[in-house]
Design a protein around this motif. Sequence first.
Motif, PDB file in Angstrom:
ATOM      1  N   THR A  26      13.036   8.231  19.712  1.00 51.44           N
ATOM      2  CA  THR A  26      12.392   7.872  20.973  1.00 51.44           C
ATOM      3  C   THR A  26      13.237   8.280  22.162  1.00 51.44           C
ATOM      4  O   THR A  26      12.726   8.793  23.157  1.00 51.44           O
ATOM      5  CB  THR A  26      12.125   6.348  21.030  1.00 51.44           C
ATOM      6  N   TYR A  27      14.529   8.078  22.048  1.00 50.97           N
ATOM      7  CA  TYR A  27      15.402   8.438  23.154  1.00 50.97           C
ATOM      8  C   TYR A  27      15.317   9.931  23.456  1.00 50.97           C
ATOM      9  O   TYR A  27      15.123  10.327  24.598  1.00 50.97           O
ATOM     10  CB  TYR A  27      16.853   8.044  22.836  1.00 50.97           C
ATOM     11  N   SER A  30      11.793  11.005  24.748  1.00 49.31           N
ATOM     12  CA  SER A  30      11.521  10.595  26.126  1.00 49.31           C
ATOM     13  C   SER A  30      12.383  11.359  27.113  1.00 49.31           C
ATOM     14  O   SER A  30      12.007  11.512  28.267  1.00 49.31           O
ATOM     15  CB  SER A  30      11.726   9.098  26.287  1.00 49.31           C
ATOM     16  N   ARG A  37       6.480   8.395  28.098  1.00 47.29           N
ATOM     17  CA  ARG A  37       6.851   7.025  28.460  1.00 47.29           C
ATOM     18  C   ARG A  37       5.942   6.013  27.775  1.00 47.29           C
ATOM     19  O   ARG A  37       6.311   4.868  27.600  1.00 47.29           O
ATOM     20  CB  ARG A  37       6.813   6.826  29.978  1.00 47.29           C
ATOM     21  N   VAL A  40       7.689   4.842  24.701  1.00 43.45           N
ATOM     22  CA  VAL A  40       8.766   3.899  25.036  1.00 43.45           C
ATOM     23  C   VAL A  40       8.185   2.539  25.380  1.00 43.45           C
ATOM     24  O   VAL A  40       8.692   1.499  24.925  1.00 43.45           O
ATOM     25  CB  VAL A  40       9.623   4.452  26.196  1.00 43.45           C
ATOM     26  N   ASN A  41       7.113   2.521  26.171  1.00 42.22           N
ATOM     27  CA  ASN A  41       6.487   1.248  26.540  1.00 42.22           C
ATOM     28  C   ASN A  41       5.944   0.514  25.314  1.00 42.22           C
ATOM     29  O   ASN A  41       6.083  -0.704  25.189  1.00 42.22           O
ATOM     30  CB  ASN A  41       5.374   1.468  27.562  1.00 42.22           C
ATOM     31  N   PHE A  44       8.828  -0.883  23.322  1.00 38.87           N
ATOM     32  CA  PHE A  44       9.358  -2.050  24.037  1.00 38.87           C
ATOM     33  C   PHE A  44       8.476  -3.271  23.779  1.00 38.87           C
ATOM     34  O   PHE A  44       8.978  -4.365  23.488  1.00 38.87           O
ATOM     35  CB  PHE A  44       9.452  -1.736  25.530  1.00 38.87           C
ATOM     36  N   PHE A 107      15.356  -0.519  24.390  1.00 42.21           N
ATOM     37  CA  PHE A 107      14.107  -0.023  24.971  1.00 42.21           C
ATOM     38  C   PHE A 107      13.932  -0.479  26.424  1.00 42.21           C
ATOM     39  O   PHE A 107      13.350   0.249  27.223  1.00 42.21           O
ATOM     40  CB  PHE A 107      12.910  -0.423  24.117  1.00 42.21           C
ATOM     41  N   LEU A 108      14.437  -1.658  26.769  1.00 47.61           N
ATOM     42  CA  LEU A 108      14.399  -2.091  28.166  1.00 47.61           C
ATOM     43  C   LEU A 108      15.228  -1.151  29.026  1.00 47.61           C
ATOM     44  O   LEU A 108      14.800  -0.742  30.106  1.00 47.61           O
ATOM     45  CB  LEU A 108      14.900  -3.530  28.306  1.00 47.61           C
ATOM     46  N   LYS A 111      13.494   2.182  29.274  1.00 47.75           N
ATOM     47  CA  LYS A 111      12.300   2.055  30.112  1.00 47.75           C
ATOM     48  C   LYS A 111      12.649   1.991  31.593  1.00 47.75           C
ATOM     49  O   LYS A 111      11.933   2.530  32.419  1.00 47.75           O
ATOM     50  CB  LYS A 111      11.565   0.791  29.671  1.00 47.75           C
ATOM     51  N   THR A 112      13.736   1.346  31.944  1.00 50.44           N
ATOM     52  CA  THR A 112      14.057   1.103  33.348  1.00 50.44           C
ATOM     53  C   THR A 112      15.216   1.937  33.870  1.00 50.44           C
ATOM     54  O   THR A 112      15.606   1.766  35.022  1.00 50.44           O
ATOM     55  CB  THR A 112      14.392  -0.391  33.561  1.00 50.44           C
ATOM     56  N   TRP A 166      22.314   2.529  24.204  1.00 51.08           N
ATOM     57  CA  TRP A 166      21.630   3.475  25.080  1.00 51.08           C
ATOM     58  C   TRP A 166      22.651   4.288  25.876  1.00 51.08           C
ATOM     59  O   TRP A 166      22.508   5.503  26.018  1.00 51.08           O
ATOM     60  CB  TRP A 166      20.689   2.751  26.038  1.00 51.08           C
TER      61      TRP A 166
END
Length: 187
Positions: A26-27, A30, A37, A40-41, A44, A107-108, A111-112, A166
């Motif tokens: 996923t990393y 993305s 995204r 990823v969402n 999450f 994942f947070l 995502k951010t 991450w």
Amino acid sequence: MVQLWRAFGHLVPLFLIIVLGVSVITYFVSKKRKSDRVIVNLLFIFSIIGILLVTVYPNAYGPGMPRVVNIVPLVGMYNILFHSVDITIPIRNLGLNILLFVPFGFFLTLKTSSFQRKLNLFVILTGFIFSLFIETVQFAIPMGRSSDIDDVILNTIGTFLGYIIWKLFNSKSSSISSFKETSNGKM
């Protein structure tokens, strides 16, 4: 937690391998395509659902269920570490509380990461608040679960470890990309 361990304990190594593999894939997906995204969402959201299933699913339910709360930090962890007769008890209780929140933190952060300046503080605070919410629900609803400040601490550590993982992936990815760019420029 003991019932969950008995039911799913043999799946923990497989779960770890799958979470690690999905996180890495996923990393990198993305990073290459910003349109992914959605993946990823979804991951999450799945991490949140997984946490809620493990922590809020009732052992039993009813108004006669006792409410157990520990508000003294680190005492429960100390007792588990130094007074357990079996080495697997600290691993199951402490390790799984940490491990449960690692995907959430990863994942947070993923995502951010593009719009947070103080990302580490945001991730840690979000993990803390989410864990505090879970422990409050465990105390407020009589479902045979105990509410423990040590769980909040361990879950927050797990969220922070997800952030660190991450960061490690991000630094490795950045160094690999810069190496490719410099080696392509020299040829």
